[in-house]
Scaffold this motif. Structure first.
Motif, PDB file in Angstrom:
ATOM      1  N   GLU A  46       0.684  -1.256  -0.120  1.00  0.00           N
ATOM      2  CA  GLU A  46       0.017   0.111   0.112  1.00  0.00           C
ATOM      3  C   GLU A  46       0.909   1.421  -0.026  1.00  0.00           C
ATOM      4  O   GLU A  46       0.564   2.270  -0.642  1.00  0.00           O
ATOM      5  N   ALA A  50       1.269   3.987  -2.993  1.00  0.00           N
ATOM      6  CA  ALA A  50       0.945   5.352  -2.920  1.00  0.00           C
ATOM      7  C   ALA A  50       1.724   6.611  -3.566  1.00  0.00           C
ATOM      8  O   ALA A  50       2.804   6.521  -3.251  1.00  0.00           O
ATOM      9  N   ASP A 128      -3.486   9.338  -0.623  1.00  0.00           N
ATOM     10  CA  ASP A 128      -3.391   7.910  -1.158  1.00  0.00           C
ATOM     11  C   ASP A 128      -3.120   6.908   0.061  1.00  0.00           C
ATOM     12  O   ASP A 128      -3.394   5.761  -0.292  1.00  0.00           O
ATOM     13  N   LEU A 129      -2.646   7.309   1.220  1.00  0.00           N
ATOM     14  CA  LEU A 129      -2.149   6.595   2.263  1.00  0.00           C
ATOM     15  C   LEU A 129      -2.110   7.439   3.475  1.00  0.00           C
ATOM     16  O   LEU A 129      -1.585   8.353   3.181  1.00  0.00           O
ATOM     17  N   ALA A 158     -11.528  11.119   4.574  1.00  0.00           N
ATOM     18  CA  ALA A 158     -10.700  10.600   3.540  1.00  0.00           C
ATOM     19  C   ALA A 158     -11.378   9.884   2.631  1.00  0.00           C
ATOM     20  O   ALA A 158     -12.545   9.220   2.852  1.00  0.00           O
ATOM     21  N   ARG A 159     -10.779   9.659   1.275  1.00  0.00           N
ATOM     22  CA  ARG A 159     -11.271   8.701   0.209  1.00  0.00           C
ATOM     23  C   ARG A 159     -11.756   7.485   1.015  1.00  0.00           C
ATOM     24  O   ARG A 159     -10.683   6.740   1.641  1.00  0.00           O
ATOM     25  N   THR A 162      -8.754   4.936   0.256  1.00  0.00           N
ATOM     26  CA  THR A 162      -7.603   5.405   1.022  1.00  0.00           C
ATOM     27  C   THR A 162      -7.269   4.451   2.148  1.00  0.00           C
ATOM     28  O   THR A 162      -7.668   4.421   3.297  1.00  0.00           O
TER      29      THR A 162
END
Length: 202
Positions: A46, A50, A128-129, A158-159, A162
């Motif tokens: 992950e 990212a 992304d993380l 957050a998305r 993510t």
């Protein structure tokens, strides 16, 4: 362990926090153990995938991260760190350790003169993380913080895709953290001995 609110819950959380704080404070070799944890984090698929990663800058007895930040920046990813404004976490694009200074409460945070620079501000949706600190955790990704809710507010926005990765010493792990329906589980909890796969937000 999902539970309803009430005095028993608050008492249980307080007990866990006190135990975790004591455990964390007495953790030997914090620098070396923290280095092992951050190294394991940076090898996660992950993390590798990212482009934009939010780190935290360690305070007090948290798993230390500041030693890893220069290498993280040098890898070419967009590195973001949070800072607190009026009870909310704002996000800052960190390009050099020189952009940090010791602020209130002796916390290392982005320099005041850079905080309002437009190119330095990062919306939470771009992450992304997210690397998350905390006080106590369990193997399912349950987390308890200091009770102020700063990270809860951030993580809610957050998305959904993510990953949320917590960093913890083994001594911060508990059989079960009491979680309420609105509490957010981590996708992974990385300690010096293992990577726990949590429930996440799914």
């Amino acid at each position: 362990m999902t539970v309803d609110n009430g005095p028993d819950l608050n008492a249980l959380k307080d007990t866990i926090r006190k135990t975790a704080h004591a455990n964390r404070k007495s953790q030997p070799d914090k620098d070396a153990v923290s280095e092992a944890i951050t190294k394991a984090v940076m090898q996660l698929p992950e993390y590798q995938a990212a482009d934009c990663v939010m780190w935290y800058v360690d305070v007090r007895d948290e798993v230390r991260t500041r030693h890893a930040l220069p290498a993280a920046i040098a890898e070419g990813k967009r590195i973001v760190v949070p800072f607190c404004v009026a009870g909310e976490l704002e996000l800052f694009h960190l390009e050099s350790m020189d952009e940090l200074e010791v602020g209130m409460y002796k916390i290392l945070e982005p320099r005041e003169d850079l905080r309002e620079v437009a190119s330095k501000r990062v919306p939470v949706e771009q992450l992304d993380l997210i690397l998350v600190p905390g006080v106590g955790f369990d193997a399912q990704g349950g987390r308890t913080g200091h009770g102020k809710g700063y990270y809860d507010k951030l993580l809610e926005n957050a998305r959904p895709d993510t990953p949320l990765v917590a960093l913890a010493f083994d001594c911060q792990m508990f059989p079960a953290i009491p979680m309420q329906s609105h509490d957010i589980y981590m996708d992974k909890v990385v300690t010096e001995s293992t990577v726990h796969n949590g429930r996440g937000r799914s």
